[in-house]
Motif scaffolding. Structure first.
Motif, PDB file in Angstrom:
ATOM      1  N   HIS A 129      94.286 -68.116  10.678  1.00  0.00           N
ATOM      2  CA  HIS A 129      94.715 -69.270   9.873  1.00  0.00           C
ATOM      3  C   HIS A 129      96.062 -68.951   9.234  1.00  0.00           C
ATOM      4  O   HIS A 129      96.258 -67.858   8.697  1.00  0.00           O
ATOM      5  N   PRO A 130      97.011 -69.898   9.271  1.00  0.00           N
ATOM      6  CA  PRO A 130      98.373 -69.599   8.825  1.00  0.00           C
ATOM      7  C   PRO A 130      98.557 -69.323   7.331  1.00  0.00           C
ATOM      8  O   PRO A 130      99.552 -68.717   6.959  1.00  0.00           O
ATOM      9  N   TRP A 131      97.630 -69.738   6.453  1.00  0.00           N
ATOM     10  CA  TRP A 131      97.871 -69.511   5.024  1.00  0.00           C
ATOM     11  C   TRP A 131      96.646 -69.205   4.182  1.00  0.00           C
ATOM     12  O   TRP A 131      96.769 -68.804   3.024  1.00  0.00           O
ATOM     13  N   LEU A 132      95.429 -69.346   4.695  1.00  0.00           N
ATOM     14  CA  LEU A 132      94.246 -69.155   3.859  1.00  0.00           C
ATOM     15  C   LEU A 132      94.122 -67.742   3.291  1.00  0.00           C
ATOM     16  O   LEU A 132      93.866 -67.574   2.097  1.00  0.00           O
ATOM     17  N   ALA A 133      94.266 -66.712   4.115  1.00  0.00           N
ATOM     18  CA  ALA A 133      94.130 -65.341   3.605  1.00  0.00           C
ATOM     19  C   ALA A 133      95.138 -65.081   2.499  1.00  0.00           C
ATOM     20  O   ALA A 133      94.795 -64.491   1.463  1.00  0.00           O
TER      21      ALA A 133
END
Length: 170
Positions: A129-133
Motif C-alpha cells: 500500500h502506497p501510504w498506510l504503513a
C-alpha cells in the motif's frame, strides 16, 4: 460544528457498516490488495461485530468511520497476545477530515489504554500500500515483523506502546 460520537456496533448496524466498508475500501480493491473488509458481505460484518469489538463513529447523524479490535482470545486474533486493530474504514465522502485519526485515537487511548489498561496494540497492513504503513509509523507505531499470509501481498505488523510502565518486552 460537528458532534462526534462513538458507538459499539450491534447486528442492527450491519447494513450501514457493510455499505461504509465497501465504499471505504474501494481504493484498496483498485490497488489489488486483498483485505477481508474490502470484499465483505453481511455474514462477515456480522461475524466481525459478534466475535470482535467493532466501533463506529458518527458525525451528527452520519456514520463516517469504523474500526474493530480483535482480542487475543478471539478465534481470529492478531499475531501477538495483545489487542489487534483491523477493519479501519472511513466514508470516502469525508476523506481528509481527520476521521481515521479520531476513531483510532478513541480506540487506542479512550478504550484500550484508559478503559482496558492495555500496554500496547498491534495492527497489520499491506507493505504494497502506497501510504498506510507510513501513516501508522507517524502515529507512533513501530514495525515488528513482515509475513506472507498467501493473500498476494506482504503483511507488515506494527505495534504501538500505550502504557510504558505496564509494558513487558516479549
Amino acid at each position: 460544528m460537528s458532534s462526534l460520537t462513538f458507538h459499539q456496533a450491534t447486528n442492527e448496524d450491519i447494513p450501514a457498516l457493510l455499505d461504509l466498508s465497501l465504499r471505504g475500501y474501494a481504493s484498496i480493491r483498485e490497488l489489488g490488495i486483498h483485505f477481508a473488509a474490502a470484499t465483505a458481505d453481511e455474514d462477515l460484518v456480522k461475524k466481525n461485530i459478534n466475535e470482535n469489538i467493532c466501533f463506529y463513529m458518527r458525525d451528527g447523524d452520519e456514520i463516517v468511520a469504523t474500526a474493530s479490535i480483535r482480542m487475543p482470545w478471539s478465534s481470529h486474533h492478531g499475531p501477538y497476545e495483545i489487542p489487534h486493530i483491523w477493519w479501519v474504514a472511513v466514508d470516502p465522502k469525508y476523506k481528509r477530515k481527520g476521521y481515521a485519526t479520531k476513531i483510532l485515537d478513541f480506540i487506542e487511548y479512550d478504550f484500550l489504554r484508559d478503559q482496558l489498561h492495555c500496554p500496547s496494540v498491534s495492527l497489520g497492513t499491506a507493505k504494497e500500500h502506497p501510504w498506510l504503513a507510513d501513516m501508522y509509523l507517524k502515529r507512533g507505531y513501530n514495525e515488528v515483523s513482515e509475513t506472507d499470509l498467501g493473500k498476494g501481498h506482504i503483511t507488515v505488523y506494527l505495534e504501538k506502546l500505550l502504557l510504558a510502565k505496564s509494558y513487558k518486552k516479549r
